[in-house]
Design a protein around this motif. Structure first.
Motif, PDB file in Angstrom:
ATOM      1  N   PHE C 318     -19.456 -11.477 -28.646  1.00 54.50           N
ATOM      2  CA  PHE C 318     -20.142 -12.625 -28.053  1.00 54.50           C
ATOM      3  C   PHE C 318     -19.209 -13.813 -28.016  1.00 54.50           C
ATOM      4  O   PHE C 318     -19.112 -14.519 -27.007  1.00 54.50           O
ATOM      5  N   GLY C 319     -18.501 -14.038 -29.115  1.00 49.70           N
ATOM      6  CA  GLY C 319     -17.551 -15.150 -29.154  1.00 49.70           C
ATOM      7  C   GLY C 319     -16.467 -14.992 -28.104  1.00 49.70           C
ATOM      8  O   GLY C 319     -16.154 -15.925 -27.364  1.00 49.70           O
ATOM      9  N   ALA C 320     -15.917 -13.795 -28.017  1.00 52.90           N
ATOM     10  CA  ALA C 320     -14.842 -13.569 -27.052  1.00 52.90           C
ATOM     11  C   ALA C 320     -15.354 -13.740 -25.627  1.00 52.90           C
ATOM     12  O   ALA C 320     -14.678 -14.338 -24.774  1.00 52.90           O
ATOM     13  N   LEU C 322     -17.753 -15.612 -24.654  1.00 55.87           N
ATOM     14  CA  LEU C 322     -17.970 -17.041 -24.444  1.00 55.87           C
ATOM     15  C   LEU C 322     -16.662 -17.720 -24.038  1.00 55.87           C
ATOM     16  O   LEU C 322     -16.596 -18.481 -23.063  1.00 55.87           O
ATOM     17  N   ILE C 323     -15.602 -17.431 -24.798  1.00 61.16           N
ATOM     18  CA  ILE C 323     -14.318 -18.040 -24.499  1.00 61.16           C
ATOM     19  C   ILE C 323     -13.838 -17.608 -23.121  1.00 61.16           C
ATOM     20  O   ILE C 323     -13.427 -18.434 -22.286  1.00 61.16           O
ATOM     21  N   VAL C 326     -15.754 -19.310 -20.243  1.00 61.26           N
ATOM     22  CA  VAL C 326     -15.435 -20.725 -20.036  1.00 61.26           C
ATOM     23  C   VAL C 326     -14.032 -20.884 -19.442  1.00 61.26           C
ATOM     24  O   VAL C 326     -13.800 -21.722 -18.578  1.00 61.26           O
TER      25      VAL C 326
ATOM     26  N   SER D  93     -17.474 -27.886 -22.203  1.00 64.57           N
ATOM     27  CA  SER D  93     -16.596 -26.712 -22.155  1.00 64.57           C
ATOM     28  C   SER D  93     -15.851 -26.550 -23.473  1.00 64.57           C
ATOM     29  O   SER D  93     -15.762 -25.451 -24.018  1.00 64.57           O
ATOM     30  N   ILE D  95     -16.631 -27.750 -26.418  1.00 64.66           N
ATOM     31  CA  ILE D  95     -17.552 -27.390 -27.505  1.00 64.66           C
ATOM     32  C   ILE D  95     -17.813 -25.890 -27.472  1.00 64.66           C
ATOM     33  O   ILE D  95     -17.775 -25.202 -28.492  1.00 64.66           O
ATOM     34  N   ILE D  96     -18.057 -25.375 -26.275  1.00 63.69           N
ATOM     35  CA  ILE D  96     -18.407 -23.963 -26.171  1.00 63.69           C
ATOM     36  C   ILE D  96     -17.211 -23.082 -26.537  1.00 63.69           C
ATOM     37  O   ILE D  96     -17.362 -22.058 -27.197  1.00 63.69           O
ATOM     38  N   VAL D  97     -16.028 -23.484 -26.117  1.00 57.17           N
ATOM     39  CA  VAL D  97     -14.854 -22.679 -26.462  1.00 57.17           C
ATOM     40  C   VAL D  97     -14.674 -22.636 -27.979  1.00 57.17           C
ATOM     41  O   VAL D  97     -14.435 -21.577 -28.558  1.00 57.17           O
ATOM     42  N   LEU D  99     -16.957 -23.034 -30.171  1.00 60.29           N
ATOM     43  CA  LEU D  99     -18.075 -22.249 -30.696  1.00 60.29           C
ATOM     44  C   LEU D  99     -17.779 -20.753 -30.577  1.00 60.29           C
ATOM     45  O   LEU D  99     -18.009 -19.976 -31.500  1.00 60.29           O
ATOM     46  N   GLY D 100     -17.268 -20.371 -29.413  1.00 60.19           N
ATOM     47  CA  GLY D 100     -16.912 -18.976 -29.203  1.00 60.19           C
ATOM     48  C   GLY D 100     -15.846 -18.543 -30.199  1.00 60.19           C
ATOM     49  O   GLY D 100     -15.906 -17.449 -30.772  1.00 60.19           O
ATOM     50  N   LEU D 101     -14.888 -19.429 -30.423  1.00 61.90           N
ATOM     51  CA  LEU D 101     -13.816 -19.114 -31.362  1.00 61.90           C
ATOM     52  C   LEU D 101     -14.378 -18.929 -32.770  1.00 61.90           C
ATOM     53  O   LEU D 101     -13.964 -18.040 -33.514  1.00 61.90           O
TER      54      LEU D 101
END
Lengths: 244, 437, 356, 283
Positions: C318-320, C322-323, C326, D93, D95-97, D99-101
């Motif tokens: 999920f994290g990957a 998301l990155i 974006v 953007s 914040i989300i990056v 968060l994903g990390l």
């Protein structure tokens, strides 16, 4: 070494194109600025003057064309490299960093130079040149008046000991008397140090009164150019582009 | 014809609107699902499922249970399974979040079509699915929680408790402390949920006046400095810790930090000395001793053998299974053992249900059979009594890994009934049938 | 029928569609969507029904948050708190007022979370950037602790258990509970989405965007930025409350730990993942919330990974994702799809097509 | 009275951790206007590195140093590879990056080191009302804050970093390599974040161990104001002591709620935090 070539001009711009999206704000501008001269870039609002300066100094990327200073290619360099080649840019409004003190702003201008002793010397020179800054050196730059901010901005640019100074609308928002003092100062600097100045102005009359040459931009192109006196005298250009 | 589909939608919407005028909380009694089915069973396999926290803040510790259970099922399968059926064991991660528990249990029941649920973990989590499991006719064996609600055969006939419930265990703790530390001031450090309320109901019966301070902790907040200070300030000489191993270890450490040395009493859920040893291994006690020395003298209640116990026939078997079927990095802890025992008793039940396995036959087998064996106290799955383990023994840990039994197992009820000794012959692995045909 | 008449016929229909009042249009679209759900749930098994319903309540929460972020430009890291309020309102009503009908419960849950939205929105209207983020973040973490403070009424950390009425008796033979529940959830969700769509496309939406784009200019033209922001906050809080209430209805549970930081942050992630600015984006986000986890799990199982790796694969994936989204598709899945669609269309029309 | 003193001391030591995290968040916010949600993830990997190194070599301090190095390196990589591409886009953007990390790093930590808690040592002796470890934490945070202040106020690097943060375009015109400054900012912040992790993790390490601390770190930064190191530090200690008192006198179940109340009260009085100078009106 063969016979010395003639010294290259301080600044050369060839066919420069610079655009925001589809809008070409600078559309094929070429100009040559001789060393030690004051050159005015004039034109109405939106003629592309600011974009031209920003593109020359690397603050904005060019679409095509070339920029050279003293014969050195600057075209693809970012702003922080361009200043290392002796071209300093004072943006519109001066760009003083209001959160920093006057002295910090000033120091910032020369930080990239390795010669520490000369940095200190340059700072003292600026304080001599602008005594009002010396008085307020510990205050945040946000507390300065408009004219003082312009002085600070110019002083900061001079800290880099540039050969070419790009000035964007230094007179904007200043009282006429302050403007006159500022322009006189430019002349003195040029005369004293051989500095080359490129002056973008809407206040064409004021600018031409100190400049040696002038270029008139219209819709991103050079519409007229020549000696300052000639431009001042040419009614057609004055009426069509300069509005006085 | 072209108009029909929108019409269906309009009708459905209208039906929804009318129906939603009746009370949302007025639940009609549904018909009981038929149990004469063999969902999840084939000639050579039977599928079981469970929900456990494998990730997230609650995962630490608990994720070992399914590892232990899987090892035993692997062992059973290697011996030929139960009545020729290999046990398939599906473990779903619910992160200890009831919302996800509902989702994963739905998935297990409706999509994976498990035959039975085994050892679903947690009070808040499993409480959300017992209605569903009973409605769907899914046997719900051996819930991994000491809450009282699993033993409600009238309303939840398919749910069977497992652990000795928190109140029973606390009564035995309370009585032991009252008898052996009659003059001591007692402090209680408890998890602020049903563990806390149920255990205090038991402790109260024996220690009423003796308890001078009660300090709760919130699972997830590891700063327990204020609570430990309060325990010390109140002068508690005996501290009963109704908590999971992480907080038992934190309590020991925090007490060490402020030079507070009460007698600790742990309940079975927190007294996993192998886990505690692992958690404390980087720390030394005030005299420069090892982690093991910090645990020296810890009194605990239990109903299963300790993973460190010697001369236990079941542990010999489990050690063998551990060495063969458990991945190397897993230590042999009480928690792992807990899963092993659960799986063993599940296999016993499946064997007892006979070769023609239906959900009904499994429930009948649970009601009629005896499932004593690995546990040290009697285990009840009788009709009308689904409580699981009936009591506890009291033990004391000595540095070096030796546990000494301070009080033989006793049984009691979860109300105010007496605590009694009992006569119990514990079968050895050879006497118990949990695989084969 | 020739190609041409078909095209003009379609154009006429489209034209009529565009000119009909917006509310009517949205209602018709919602009805069509509801029909789709009824059909979809009728051909899928009960477990998939439940998943469809799960997507539904996530959708309304994500859509509400997307309205707040996309239209009014505020970032809330604490929308789980409103779901918490909605879920507990529903739970308390079902437990204490069993005779209260479902629609009334849902409305009350929305009202309760809107009220909370007014308070939070008014308190945060002056905040900007990290301060707004921090304040809403601590809201998400702090508010569920109310349940711990009042264990008698709110069940403490174990939360509340209750059962909700399923399929009405008249239909119970033909419609299994999960299917019925997914209809109820989606009906409520679609009605709420009609409201959201109307707000976002309507006058209020235009004003909110004006404030978002240039607060000073908007204020000069007579708008009241503070109040408008609060209104946006309230609407999106209401959506969150509805989502929470539907979750409680669907799953029969309300527990503080379900409404932790992870929930709030994944809602925000879903908004961005799907793409701002359209309800389709919210749908992709809601789908991702439900399915990335499932796929991660399946993938881990299929690959036969060790326990540690398998357990943690879904969250890492999920994290990957998301990155990657974006970085590669800045406007989210919906934006990416729209671009792909446009590319396909221009190719189909060919170089002779109208230039831009 | 004795209880009060104890609660305050307890609050000071947890406050030190919040302060360290707040510092690291503040620097990154100052440098890049990003609230770095990945901070607990970066610190977690750093702490796990220390864990493995300490287990392998037996030396706590070798692990400690490597944790700071790894933390800083991760921060630099994160800025270069993930943040820079989205820097010019919306606040969301970034914040989300991050968060994903965070999710990615927590997942990876679980994969490598499992979700089981492991014993994690304190730097120094943890015994005593105000132990050597507590003193170390407070001193480390104090030194860090002071160092940052000196760096920002009195060194050319600090001046460049501030210029790059306040007016990147102008800074570039006067020769500041803005991109480099942002990377340096992330590096420094992540080293401090790793320090916070090393202080916060003991006694046990597991993938979610820093979640709560991080929330309080953000809270501390917000109530202190993201303007200067002292705000962050004072915010951290204020919050640590406040929450310790709440836990001791009112009950641990109220701690998170109390943090919410503190934030609401502080921000409704001072929307930019307690210790932010009133903003100079920009003309």
């Amino acid at each position: 070494m063969s016979a010395p070539a003639p010294a290259p001009p301080a600044l050369e711009v060839h066919d420069l194109v610079s655009a925001y999206g589809a809008v070409r704000a600078v559309d094929g501008v070429s100009l040559t600025v001789p060393a030690g001269s004051i050159t005015a870039v004039l034109g109405a609002n939106g003629a592309g003057k600011t974009t031209l300066l920003r593109t020359v100094s690397g603050a904005k990327a060019a679409q095509s064309g070339r920029v050279l200073a003293d014969g050195v290619e600057l075209t693809r360099l970012p702003a922080d490299r361009v200043v290392r080649h002796g071209v300093a840019h004072v943006p519109e409004g001066g760009g003083v960093i209001t959160q920093l003190t006057v002295e910090e702003n000033l120091r910032l201008g020369g930080l990239w130079r390795a010669d520490r002793a000369d940095r200190v010397r340059a700072r003292e020179e600026m304080y001599q040149l602008f005594p009002v800054l010396a008085e307020r050196r510990r205050q945040p730059a946000g507390a300065l008046s408009g004219g003082e901010r312009q002085m600070l901005a110019i002083g900061r640019a001079l800290m880099a000991r540039p050969r070419v100074l790009l000035l964007d609308e230094p007179s904007l928002g200043l009282a006429p008397m302050v403007t006159r003092r500022l322009l006189r100062l430019l002349r003195e600097l040029r005369d004293g140090t051989g500095l080359t100045v490129v002056l973008v102005e809407q206040n064409a009359r004021g600018a031409l009164s100190v400049a040696d040459h002038g270029f008139v931009l219209s819709l991103g192109r050079v519409a007229a150019s020549g000696d300052a006196d000639r431009l001042l005298a040419d009614d057609r250009t004055r009426h069509a582009y300069l509005g006085f | 014809m072209r108009k029909a589909p929108p019409l269906v939608a309009v009708l459905a919407a209208a039906a929804l609107l009318t129906a939603s005028c009746t009370g949302a909380g007025e639940v009609a009694e549904g018909d009981a699902a038929s149990l004469d089915v063999s969902t999840g069973v084939t000639d050579d396999s039977v599928r079981l499922g469970t929900h456990m926290p494998l990730t997230g803040p609650a995962a630490p510790g608990y994720s070992q249970i399914s590892v232990g259970a899987r090892a035993v099922f692997d062992y059973v399968n290697a011996q030929g399974g139960v009545h020729g059926r290999q046990i398939e064991y599906l473990v779903e991660d619910d992160g200890y979040d009831p919302v996800r528990t509902v989702e994963v249990v739905n998935e297990l029941v409706l999509q994976d079509e498990i035959f039975a649920m085994v050892g679903g973990l947690g009070t808040p989590t499993h409480a959300r699915v017992i209605d569903f499991l009973n409605e769907q006719g899914v046997p719900d064996l051996f819930v991994s929680s000491g809450a009282l609600m699993w033993n409600q055969p009238d309303t939840h006939p398919l749910t069977f408790g497992y652990q000795v419930d928190y109140t029973r265990e606390a009564k035995i703790q309370g009585q032991y402390v009252a008898e052996n530390f009659p003059d001591a001031s007692v402090g209680v450090f408890f998890q602020n949920d049903d563990v806390g309320t149920d255990t205090q109901a038991g402790l109260e019966q024996y220690l009423g006046e003796q308890i001078v301070v009660r300090e709760p902790y919130e699972s997830g907040n590891t700063d327990i400095g204020p609570q430990v200070s309060a325990l010390e300030e109140a002068g508690a000489e005996v501290v009963i810790c109704e908590c999971i191993p992480t907080y038992m270890a934190l309590l020991i450490l925090e007490s060490q930090a402020i030079g507070y040395e009460p007698q600790f009493v742990a309940s079975s859920i927190g007294a996993d000395t192998v886990t505690l040893n692992g958690l404390l291994q980087e720390f030394a006690d005030a005299d420069g001793g090892t982690a093991d020395d910090m645990l020296d003298g810890l009194i605990a209640t239990g109903y299963l053998p300790q993973a460190t116990a010697a001369d236990d026939p079941w542990l010999e078997l489990y050690t063998q299974i551990y060495e063969e079927y458990v991945p190397e990095e897993q230590p042999f802890t009480n928690t792992l053992l807990y899963g092993m025992v659960q799986a063993t008793q599940t296999s016993m039940a499946l064997m007892a249900a006979g070769p023609d396995l239906t959900r009904q036959s499994l429930v009948d087998a649970l009601h009629s059979g005896e499932f004593n064996g690995p546990g040290l106290v009697p285990f009840s799955t009788a009709e009308g009594e689904h409580s699981g383990f009936q009591g506890a023994y009291v033990t004391q840990y000595h540095a070096g890994g030796r546990s000494e039994i301070l009080q033989e197992p006793r049984v009691t009820d979860r109300e105010t009934g007496p605590i009694e000794e009992f006569d119990f012959s514990r079968p050895t692995p050879d006497e118990v049938v949990f695989y084969g045909g | 029928m020739t190609d041409d008449t078909a095209r003009t016929g379609r154009a006429a229909v489209l034209d009529r569609w565009r000119r009909s009042p917006m509310l009517l249009r949205h209602l018709a679209a919602a009805l069509a969507a509801f029909l789709g759900i009824v059909l979809l749930t009728s051909v899928t098994d009960p477990f998939t029904n439940l998943r469809i319903a799960t997507i539904g309540y996530h959708l309304v929460a994500v859509a509400g948050l997307a309205l707040l972020i996309g239209v009014s430009g505020q970032i809330s890291l604490g929308h789980g708190a409103f779901m918490f309020i909605g879920a507990y309102t529903m739970a308390l009503l079902v437990i204490h007022v069993p005779g209260s009908p479902l629609w009334a419960n849902l409305l009350l849950a929305i009202a309760a979370s809107c009220a909370a939205g007014v308070a939070v929105g008014a308190a945060t209207a002056r905040l900007h950037g990290p301060y707004l983020a921090g304040a809403t973040l601590i809201l998400a973490v702090g508010l569920p602790a109310v349940a711990l403070r009042y264990p008698e009424a709110l069940g403490g950390s174990n939360g509340l258990t209750f059962s909700v009425a399923g399929t009405p008796p008249a239909l119970s033979d033909t419609v299994p509970d999960p299917r019925w529940q997914s209809w109820v959830v989606w009906l409520a969700v679609l009605l709420a989405l009609v409201v959201v769509a109307n707000v976002s496309r309507g006058r209020l939406g235009r004003r909110l965007r004006a404030v978002r784009d240039d607060e000073a200019a908007a204020a000069l033209s007579g708008l009241r930025p503070g109040r408008l922001r609060t209104v946006a906050f309230v609407i999106s809080a209401g959506c969150g409350g509805l989502a929470g209430a539907l979750q409680a209805y669907l799953l029969g549970t309300a527990t503080p730990s379900s409404f932790g930081l992870a929930l709030s942050l994944s809602l925000l992630a879903a908004v961005v993942l799907g793409g701002l600015g359209s309800l389709w984006g919210a749908l992709w986000g809601a789908l991702a919330l439900v399915y990335v986890e499932v796929w991660g799990h399946d993938a881990a199982e299929a690959l036969g990974l060790s326990d540690h790796v398998a357990n943690n694969l879904p969250i890492a994936l999920f994290g990957a994702a998301l990155i990657a989204i974006v970085l590669l598709w800045p406007s989210g899945v919906q934006g990416g799809l729209a671009r792909l669609g446009a590319a396909v269309r221009t190719r189909r029309i060919g170089p002779g097509g109208r230039p831009d | 009275m004795e209880q009060l003193a104890e609660l305050v001391l307890n609050g000071v030591s947890s406050g030190a951790v919040y302060a360290a995290l707040a510092l690291s968040l503040m620097i990154i916010y100052q440098a890049t206007r990003v609230v770095n949600f990945a901070q607990p993830g970066l610190a977690l990997i750093a702490a796990y590195t220390a864990f493995s190194v300490t287990r392998a070599t037996g030396s706590y301090w070798l692990g400690f140093v490597l944790a700071l190095v790894v933390g800083g390196a991760l921060g630099v990589l994160a800025e270069r590879l993930l943040i820079r591409p989205v820097q010019r886009r919306s606040e969301l953007s970034a914040i989300i990056v991050t968060l994903g990390l965070l999710m990615l790093l927590q997942g990876v930590a679980g994969m490598v080191w499992s979700n089981e808690p492991h014993s994690f040592p304190y730097p120094l002796d943890f015994r005593g009302r105000f132990s050597a470890t507590d003193a170390f934490a407070v001193a480390a945070v104090g030194v860090t804050a002071l160092g940052l202040l000196l760096l920002f106020r009195y060194t050319p690097l600090g001046l460049r970093m501030r210029a790059a943060a306040f007016r990147p375009e102008v800074a570039r015109m006067v020769g500041v390599r803005v991109g480099l400054m942002l990377t340096v900012g992330w590096g420094i912040a992540s080293v401090i974040g790793a320090l916070a992790g090393m202080l916060a993790v003991p006694p046990f390490i597991f993938p979610n161990v820093l979640d709560g601390v991080f929330v309080y770190g953000i809270t501390a930064a917000v109530i202190g104001g993201l303007d200067n190191p002292f705000g962050a530090v004072l915010g951290g200690f204020t919050l640590g002591i406040g929450l310790s008192l709440v836990s001791g006198y009112l009950g641990p179940e109220l701690v998170t709620l109390a943090a919410l109340v503190i934030v609401v009260v502080v921000l409704s009085l001072r929307p930019d935090g307690l210790f932010t100078r009133p903003r100079a009106r920009q003309v």
